[in-house]
Design a protein around this motif. Structure first.
Motif, PDB file in Angstrom:
ATOM      1  N   THR A   1       0.757  -1.288  -0.017  1.00  0.00           N
ATOM      2  CA  THR A   1       0.118   0.132  -0.063  1.00  0.00           C
ATOM      3  C   THR A   1       0.889   1.286  -0.135  1.00  0.00           C
ATOM      4  N   THR A   2       1.707   1.473   0.821  1.00  0.00           N
ATOM      5  CA  THR A   2       2.571   2.528   1.071  1.00  0.00           C
ATOM      6  C   THR A   2       4.088   2.032   1.424  1.00  0.00           C
ATOM      7  N   LEU A   3       5.038   2.521   0.707  1.00  0.00           N
ATOM      8  CA  LEU A   3       6.387   2.348   1.042  1.00  0.00           C
ATOM      9  C   LEU A   3       7.293   3.331   1.049  1.00  0.00           C
ATOM     10  N   ARG A   4       8.200   3.582   2.156  1.00  0.00           N
ATOM     11  CA  ARG A   4       9.312   4.602   2.148  1.00  0.00           C
ATOM     12  C   ARG A   4      10.591   4.375   1.187  1.00  0.00           C
ATOM     13  N   ASP A   5      10.903   5.209   0.709  1.00  0.00           N
ATOM     14  CA  ASP A   5      12.117   5.348  -0.325  1.00  0.00           C
ATOM     15  C   ASP A   5      13.212   4.114   0.188  1.00  0.00           C
ATOM     16  N   ASN A   6      13.646   4.080   1.407  1.00  0.00           N
ATOM     17  CA  ASN A   6      14.562   3.312   1.643  1.00  0.00           C
ATOM     18  C   ASN A   6      14.089   1.644   1.851  1.00  0.00           C
TER      19      ASN A   6
ATOM     20  N   LEU B   1       1.711   6.515  -9.924  1.00  0.00           N
ATOM     21  CA  LEU B   1       2.467   6.506  -8.880  1.00  0.00           C
ATOM     22  C   LEU B   1       2.404   7.762  -8.373  1.00  0.00           C
ATOM     23  N   GLN B   2       2.568   7.982  -6.883  1.00  0.00           N
ATOM     24  CA  GLN B   2       2.348   9.241  -6.282  1.00  0.00           C
ATOM     25  C   GLN B   2       3.491   9.434  -5.094  1.00  0.00           C
ATOM     26  N   ILE B   3       3.924  10.681  -4.874  1.00  0.00           N
ATOM     27  CA  ILE B   3       4.868  10.733  -3.976  1.00  0.00           C
ATOM     28  C   ILE B   3       4.442  11.763  -2.819  1.00  0.00           C
ATOM     29  N   HIS B   4       4.789  11.431  -1.501  1.00  0.00           N
ATOM     30  CA  HIS B   4       4.398  12.140  -0.305  1.00  0.00           C
ATOM     31  C   HIS B   4       5.634  12.260   0.587  1.00  0.00           C
ATOM     32  N   LEU B   5       5.798  13.795   0.917  1.00  0.00           N
ATOM     33  CA  LEU B   5       6.937  13.976   1.766  1.00  0.00           C
ATOM     34  C   LEU B   5       6.756  14.281   3.224  1.00  0.00           C
ATOM     35  N   ARG B   6       7.382  13.670   4.062  1.00  0.00           N
ATOM     36  CA  ARG B   6       6.882  13.945   5.477  1.00  0.00           C
ATOM     37  C   ARG B   6       8.327  13.894   6.413  1.00  0.00           C
ATOM     38  N   PRO B   7       8.306  14.886   7.074  1.00  0.00           N
ATOM     39  CA  PRO B   7       9.620  15.282   7.886  1.00  0.00           C
ATOM     40  C   PRO B   7       9.432  14.250   9.306  1.00  0.00           C
ATOM     41  N   GLU B   8      10.421  13.811   9.251  1.00  0.00           N
ATOM     42  CA  GLU B   8      10.985  12.956  10.443  1.00  0.00           C
ATOM     43  C   GLU B   8      12.331  12.966  11.051  1.00  0.00           C
ATOM     44  N   ILE B   9      12.200  12.577  12.466  1.00  0.00           N
ATOM     45  CA  ILE B   9      13.393  12.900  13.030  1.00  0.00           C
ATOM     46  C   ILE B   9      13.794  11.440  13.535  1.00  0.00           C
ATOM     47  N   ARG B  10      15.206  11.063  13.140  1.00  0.00           N
ATOM     48  CA  ARG B  10      15.778   9.865  13.950  1.00  0.00           C
ATOM     49  C   ARG B  10      16.192   9.973  15.150  1.00  0.00           C
ATOM     50  N   GLU B  11      16.312   8.774  15.762  1.00  0.00           N
ATOM     51  CA  GLU B  11      16.708   8.661  17.258  1.00  0.00           C
ATOM     52  C   GLU B  11      18.282   9.249  17.380  1.00  0.00           C
ATOM     53  N   GLY B  12      18.326  10.081  18.072  1.00  0.00           N
ATOM     54  CA  GLY B  12      19.939  10.685  18.285  1.00  0.00           C
ATOM     55  C   GLY B  12      19.932  11.730  17.327  1.00  0.00           C
ATOM     56  N   LYS B  13      18.908  12.367  16.602  1.00  0.00           N
ATOM     57  CA  LYS B  13      19.231  13.434  15.829  1.00  0.00           C
ATOM     58  C   LYS B  13      18.390  14.496  16.169  1.00  0.00           C
ATOM     59  N   GLU B  14      18.702  15.717  16.028  1.00  0.00           N
ATOM     60  CA  GLU B  14      18.077  16.951  16.364  1.00  0.00           C
ATOM     61  C   GLU B  14      17.411  17.596  15.256  1.00  0.00           C
ATOM     62  N   LYS B  15      17.846  17.436  14.072  1.00  0.00           N
ATOM     63  CA  LYS B  15      17.327  18.349  12.844  1.00  0.00           C
ATOM     64  C   LYS B  15      16.335  17.057  11.920  1.00  0.00           C
ATOM     65  N   PRO B  16      15.331  17.527  11.776  1.00  0.00           N
ATOM     66  CA  PRO B  16      14.362  16.789  10.831  1.00  0.00           C
ATOM     67  C   PRO B  16      14.695  16.472   9.584  1.00  0.00           C
ATOM     68  N   GLN B  17      14.383  15.485   8.942  1.00  0.00           N
ATOM     69  CA  GLN B  17      14.565  15.227   7.361  1.00  0.00           C
ATOM     70  C   GLN B  17      13.352  14.751   6.705  1.00  0.00           C
ATOM     71  N   ASN B  18      13.208  15.315   5.355  1.00  0.00           N
ATOM     72  CA  ASN B  18      11.906  14.959   4.601  1.00  0.00           C
ATOM     73  C   ASN B  18      12.374  13.470   4.054  1.00  0.00           C
ATOM     74  N   ARG B  19      11.130  12.638   4.486  1.00  0.00           N
ATOM     75  CA  ARG B  19      11.104  11.282   3.924  1.00  0.00           C
ATOM     76  C   ARG B  19      10.512  11.148   2.854  1.00  0.00           C
ATOM     77  N   ILE B  20      10.757  10.519   1.840  1.00  0.00           N
ATOM     78  CA  ILE B  20       9.837  10.216   0.691  1.00  0.00           C
ATOM     79  C   ILE B  20       8.965   9.042   0.543  1.00  0.00           C
ATOM     80  N   TYR B  21       7.826   8.866   0.677  1.00  0.00           N
ATOM     81  CA  TYR B  21       6.915   7.727   0.638  1.00  0.00           C
ATOM     82  C   TYR B  21       6.352   7.700  -0.742  1.00  0.00           C
ATOM     83  N   TYR B  22       6.073   6.450  -1.175  1.00  0.00           N
ATOM     84  CA  TYR B  22       5.364   6.075  -2.550  1.00  0.00           C
ATOM     85  C   TYR B  22       4.165   5.313  -2.375  1.00  0.00           C
TER      86      TYR B  22
END
Length: 415
Positions: free
Chosen positions: A35-40, A66-87
């Motif tokens: 249904t939905t998968l992240r790029d990694n 196919l559609q693309i969605h961007l969502r900001p997420e923060i990994r454990e141990g990080k302070e700055k969020p990064q945009n993750r790509i979902y398909y």
């Protein structure tokens, strides 16, 4: 939904036939299942690096499969969020894209159709010439068949090489029959319009081995849900208030607001206080609207009406005093200029009336001859009257009427 998923997977297999496009088929199959998968996660399933995956998914995005969605997420141990790509797959857009591409394909085939009488079915393998039945009917060999008009080579008959008219359209319809039969059925089925959040909640997890574990990440709610994004629903005002009045012009509140705005603009454009008021005497100088604004700024709410009137009369009196002072100074300068002009005229007239008279050495100032001196002066020491140059002496006569400054009768004689 099963019918829609089957249609999308069949279309991908029918149109992406090149060897380098076969990965697109696997990507669509993975999205249909998960249904939905992240790029990694998708790159892990496809055994591709992220850069190649983004390139392949970009082609599917252009085809609206196919559609693309961007969502900001923060990994454990990080302070700055990064945009993750979902398909994910938007099945409504995918069906519309399939209908449109089918329509364009059918229109292209019908537009390029050739009439049956102009169809070239005979081809020369030597000179690559193409002929119709009417062209080669007069060059016929009973044993070998039709011959080429250029090189007399036996022509090859291939009616399917360039099919035209209804034949090409019929072949196309037979090949895309699975699409034509399913699309009318989908029009009668209600396909739900799901968003990314709903699809993410229904997504199947991706199981990784121990060697490919990644750190979990947490979504940033404040950045993940913007309040004004193109395409989002319910972003406008929830209610609209309409006020109807009987008057045609502006209301009293609008007039008061406009007056306050004009006063604020006038205060912003006013000259500073040291431009409109003397720092020595404290007097205010009138100079138009700016001075009036400055006077308003000097006024305070504690002053009484009598004090305000007194200040205004005092300013008027001082302005009148300054005007009179300027007039008197101008008049004094004019009189001085006239007096200087008269004195210059008198000096010119006096210089014109002066006369010069030569006076010899043995003549007195009154005109009588002087006796020769018998002193011890030698001839060498005393020059003669011919050797000495004559001098001009200014002779003044007594003035008439006791006026010592009158120089009209002045005479000069040579000495």
């Amino acid at each position: 939904m099963e019918m829609v998923q089957t249609l999308v997977r069949s279309v991908v297999r029918a149109f992406y036939t090149n060897p380098e496009d076969r990965r697109m088929i696997l990507i669509i199959d993975a999205l249909v299942r998960h249904t939905t998968l992240r790029d990694n996660d998708l790159s892990y399933l496809m055994h591709l690096n992220t850069k190649d995956l983004h390139r392949i998914c970009g082609k599917l995005k252009e085809d609206h499969l196919l559609q693309i969605h961007l969502r900001p997420e923060i990994r454990e141990g990080k302070e700055k969020p990064q945009n993750r790509i979902y398909y994910y797959i938007d099945y409504r857009q995918a069906i519309d894209a399939i209908k449109y591409r089918t329509f364009l394909l059918d229109k292209k085939v019908q537009g390029e159709s050739t009439p049956q009488q102009e169809k070239k079915e005979y081809f020369c393998p030597l000179c690559k010439a193409e002929w119709t039945m009417l062209d080669v009917v007069d060059n016929n060999d009973p044993v070998r068949g039709f011959l080429c008009h250029r090189c007399n080579t036996v022509l090859v008959f291939d009616p399917d090489r360039e099919a035209g008219g209804h034949e090409l359209s019929t072949r196309l319809n037979s090949q895309i029959k699975f699409i034509i039969e399913v699309l009318p059925k989908l029009d009668a089925v209600n396909i739900p319009d799901v968003d990314f959040e709903t699809l993410l909640s229904q997504a199947a997890p991706v199981y990784r081995d121990e060697a490919n574990k990644i750190a979990p990440s947490v979504v940033v709610e404040s950045l993940a849900k913007p309040t004004a994004v193109r395409g989002m629903a319910n972003t406008g005002p929830q209610s609209i208030a309409i006020s109807i009045t009987d008057t045609d012009g502006p209301t009293e509140a609008e007039k008061e607001a406009e007056r306050a705005r004009k006063e604020e603009v006038a205060q912003m454009n006013a000259l500073p206080e040291w431009h409109t008021r003397s720092t020595v005497s404290g007097l205010s100088f009138g100079g138009g609207s700016n001075s009036a604004v400055a006077a308003k700024k000097d006024e305070t709410g504690d002053k009484k009406p009598d004090e305000l009137v007194g200040d205004a009369s005092h300013d008027e009196a001082m302005e009148e005093l300054f005007k009179n002072l300027q007039k008197s100074q101008a008049e004094e300068a004019r009189r001085k200029a006239e007096q200087e002009a008269e004195e210059e005229d008198e000096d010119v007239e006096e210089s014109e009336d002066e006369e010069f008279v030569e006076i010899s050495a043995n003549v007195s100032s009154t005109g009588d001859k002087r006796p020769a001196s018998s002193g011890p002066t030698s001839a060498a020491d005393t020059p003669t009257s011919e050797d000495r140059p004559s001098k001009k002496v200014k002779l003044e006569e007594p003035a008439n009427g006791g006026d010592s400054e009158d120089e009209d009768d002045v005479q000069f004689e040579d000495v």
